[in-house]
Design a protein around this motif. Structure first.
Motif, short mmCIF file in Angstrom:
data_model
loop_
_atom_site.label_atom_id
_atom_site.label_comp_id
_atom_site.label_asym_id
_atom_site.label_seq_id
_atom_site.Cartn_x
_atom_site.Cartn_y
_atom_site.Cartn_z
N VAL A 85 5.03 -15.05 5.47
CA VAL A 85 6.14 -15.91 5.90
C VAL A 85 5.53 -17.25 6.29
O VAL A 85 4.88 -17.36 7.34
N GLY A 86 5.68 -18.25 5.45
CA GLY A 86 5.03 -19.51 5.71
C GLY A 86 3.53 -19.39 5.52
O GLY A 86 3.03 -18.51 4.82
N GLU A 87 2.77 -20.28 6.16
CA GLU A 87 1.32 -20.32 5.97
C GLU A 87 0.57 -19.41 6.94
O GLU A 87 -0.50 -18.89 6.59
N ASP A 88 1.10 -19.19 8.13
CA ASP A 88 0.33 -18.50 9.17
C ASP A 88 1.00 -17.25 9.71
O ASP A 88 0.59 -16.73 10.75
N SER A 89 2.00 -16.74 9.01
CA SER A 89 2.73 -15.59 9.54
C SER A 89 2.85 -14.51 8.48
O SER A 89 2.76 -14.77 7.28
N LEU A 90 3.08 -13.29 8.97
CA LEU A 90 3.15 -12.13 8.09
C LEU A 90 4.13 -11.13 8.66
O LEU A 90 4.15 -10.87 9.87
N VAL A 91 4.95 -10.54 7.79
CA VAL A 91 5.84 -9.45 8.17
C VAL A 91 5.35 -8.18 7.51
O VAL A 91 5.12 -8.15 6.29
N GLN A 92 5.18 -7.14 8.30
CA GLN A 92 4.79 -5.82 7.79
C GLN A 92 5.96 -4.86 7.97
O GLN A 92 6.53 -4.76 9.06
N LEU A 93 6.31 -4.16 6.89
CA LEU A 93 7.40 -3.19 6.91
C LEU A 93 6.85 -1.82 6.56
O LEU A 93 6.07 -1.66 5.62
N LEU A 94 7.26 -0.79 7.33
CA LEU A 94 6.78 0.58 7.15
C LEU A 94 7.94 1.54 6.96
O LEU A 94 8.94 1.45 7.67
N TRP A 95 7.77 2.45 6.04
CA TRP A 95 8.67 3.60 5.92
C TRP A 95 7.80 4.84 5.76
O TRP A 95 6.93 4.90 4.88
N ILE A 96 8.02 5.83 6.63
CA ILE A 96 7.15 7.01 6.68
C ILE A 96 8.02 8.26 6.59
O ILE A 96 8.61 8.70 7.59
N PRO A 97 8.11 8.88 5.41
CA PRO A 97 8.90 10.10 5.27
C PRO A 97 8.12 11.37 5.57
O PRO A 97 8.62 12.47 5.35
N ASP A 98 6.91 11.23 6.07
CA ASP A 98 6.00 12.35 6.34
C ASP A 98 6.22 12.84 7.78
O ASP A 98 5.89 12.15 8.74
N THR B 223 3.01 7.01 3.34
CA THR B 223 3.67 5.83 3.89
C THR B 223 3.90 4.78 2.81
O THR B 223 3.07 4.61 1.90
N VAL B 224 5.01 4.06 2.93
CA VAL B 224 5.22 2.83 2.17
C VAL B 224 4.95 1.68 3.13
O VAL B 224 5.64 1.53 4.14
N ASN B 225 3.94 0.88 2.81
CA ASN B 225 3.45 -0.16 3.71
C ASN B 225 3.45 -1.49 2.95
O ASN B 225 2.66 -1.68 2.03
N ALA B 226 4.35 -2.39 3.31
CA ALA B 226 4.47 -3.68 2.62
C ALA B 226 4.18 -4.81 3.59
O ALA B 226 4.63 -4.81 4.73
N GLU B 227 3.40 -5.80 3.12
CA GLU B 227 3.09 -6.99 3.90
C GLU B 227 3.56 -8.22 3.13
O GLU B 227 3.16 -8.43 1.97
N ILE B 228 4.40 -9.02 3.78
CA ILE B 228 5.05 -10.15 3.13
C ILE B 228 4.73 -11.43 3.91
O ILE B 228 5.07 -11.54 5.09
N ARG C 287 0.88 -1.18 0.00
CA ARG C 287 0.00 0.00 0.00
C ARG C 287 0.91 1.22 0.00
O ARG C 287 1.67 1.44 0.95
N LEU C 288 0.80 2.02 -1.05
CA LEU C 288 1.72 3.12 -1.28
C LEU C 288 0.96 4.43 -1.36
O LEU C 288 0.15 4.63 -2.25
#
Length: 432
Positions: free
Chosen positions: A165-178, A158-163, A116-117
């Protein structure tokens, strides 16, 4: 950067309108302040929204807000917006109308990730009334904490990425230059802060010689960044959270000079480490959040302190219990606590602060009528707030709302400072 995800053939002008969905809300709100026996606000809020598919894997979402207030007491005059980055400022028409781009973002589905960008809200945590982990977006305090968080959060670019990890896990990464931070009401606003926990008090007769305000403004160096890992384990939803950010409330310092004091306000970095959990057991839901902030600044009344604030780490947590075993009824109770690690004599806030909340919601007549009651109580100061609301769905696209907000307790308390701001509210919302 965006164009690399979008195939030009899929976004030709002839297809855009066919793929677009338009909707809007028009809300009129009135708040009658009981002690002053006069209107606190009389608002008309128009919120148009567009959702547009730009291809099989890309969708554009946009929300604007046009708001006018006949009374101009919540934000008197035209706010300076020194706390806002230029890319997130509102536009004003006179003193009574503001226009804001609330959200504008691309949802991009990649093969193994979601991005989500753009300008958006990011929600960590699900607590009612008070916050522990939900600190990604700053907050507008024009009506203190009375509005829903969705309405009072300030969306950020915001740059909001969800990746996955396996079947039941998720990593969310955020970068906010605002570099946009909390909207704090001016001293002449209806909900201007006055509690000594939030506003330092100078001795009688001391003159403020100068004030300085400094906001971070480097696009890269002053940006915020965070990560969250979420997983499911034996029915439990668990998260581990990290956020490197500027605290959204400025630190107010004083410096003694001959003939008075100089006051400065700036923002300080902190690391937030925490986590959350929740699980359902039949009609019950158990949930909780915990967070540790490394660098927090607390107002002190110690006359010998050099700048009027003390730095310390702070631990905060909330435990919640929800129950839905009664037909058409939802019950929720929460316990909040915060602990100042390096508490010193003179700090206005107690070393351990405890608050409790209770929420009851009940629907009637096939959910066309909803009654809700939220109580937030400080167990240290004895002050609190009661919010009651009756919502009636008159038609499928027309809602009527009647509410009351009642503050009580000592005027030095977080809630008691507004004990003369009790109000009755009425609103009509029409959807298009």
């Amino acid at each position: 950067m965006i164009c690399c995800f979008v195939q030009p053939a899929l976004v030709s002008a002839e297809n855009l309108l066919d793929e677009a969905e338009f909707s809007a809300l028009l809300e009129t709100r009135f708040g009658w302040e009981t002690e002053r026996d006069e209107l606190q606000f009389g608002e008309a809020v128009f919120t148009p929204e567009v959702n547009m598919r730009l291809g099989e894997s890309v969708k554009l979402n946009g929300i604007f807000r046009f708001r006018g207030d006949t009374e101009d007491r919540l934000e008197p005059g035209r706010p300076s917006e020194d706390n806002r980055d230029a890319i997130s400022e509102r536009a004003f028409v006179g003193d009574d109308v503001d226009i804001e781009l609330r959200e504008l973002y691309l949802d991009i589905d990649l093969e193994d990730a979601f991005v989500r960008l753009g300008k958006q809200q990011v929600v960590w945590g699900e607590a009612d009334g008070l916050k522990v982990l939900d600190v990604i977006n700053p907050q507008s305090f024009r009506e203190f904490i009375l509005p829903e968080f969705e309405d009072s959060r300030i969306p950020l670019w915001t740059v909001n990425a969800e990746i996955p990890v396996g079947e039941d896990s998720l990593v969310q990464l955020l970068w906010i230059p605002d570099q946009t931070y909390n909207d704090i009401p001016d001293s002449d606003a209806a909900f201007a802060f006055s509690s000594p926990r939030l506003v330092p008090r100078l001795p009688a007769g001391v003159t403020v010689l100068s004030t300085e305000f400094d906001r971070p403004n480097s696009f890269v160096e002053d940006s915020d960044a965070g990560a969250r890992f979420t997983t499911f384990l034996d029915g439990w939803e668990l998260s581990a959270n990290y956020f490197f950010h500027y605290s959204d409330t400025p630190v107010t310092r004083r410096r003694l000079l001959p003939g008075g004091v100089a006051v400065t306000q700036d923002y300080e970095r902190t690391h937030l480490l925490g986590g959350s959990f929740n699980n359902a057991f039949d009609d019950w839901v158990v949930r909780g959040e915990v967070g540790y902030s490394t660098d927090r600044f607390f107002i002190t009344e110690d006359a010998g302190d050099s700048d009027g604030v003390v730095k310390s780490g702070e631990v905060s947590y909330v435990l919640g219990l929800d129950y839905q075993g009664i037909t058409d009824t939802f019950l929720s109770a929460q316990l909040f606590q915060s602990f100042i690690a390096d508490h010193e004599d003179g700090i206005v806030q107690d070393q351990v602060e405890t608050s409790a909340t209770f929420l009851v919601e009940r629907t009637f007549e096939n959910e066309t009528i909803k009654l809700s009651l939220l109580v937030i109580q400080s167990l240290n100061e004895g002050d609190g707030v009661v919010q009651a609301e009756l919502d009636y769905q008159l038609y499928s696209d027309v809602n009527l709302t009647l509410g009351a907000d009642i503050f009580y307790g000592d005027e030095d308390g977080l809630f008691g400072q507004f004990r003369n701001r009790d109000r009755i509210t009425f609103g009509v919302t029409v959807g298009f």
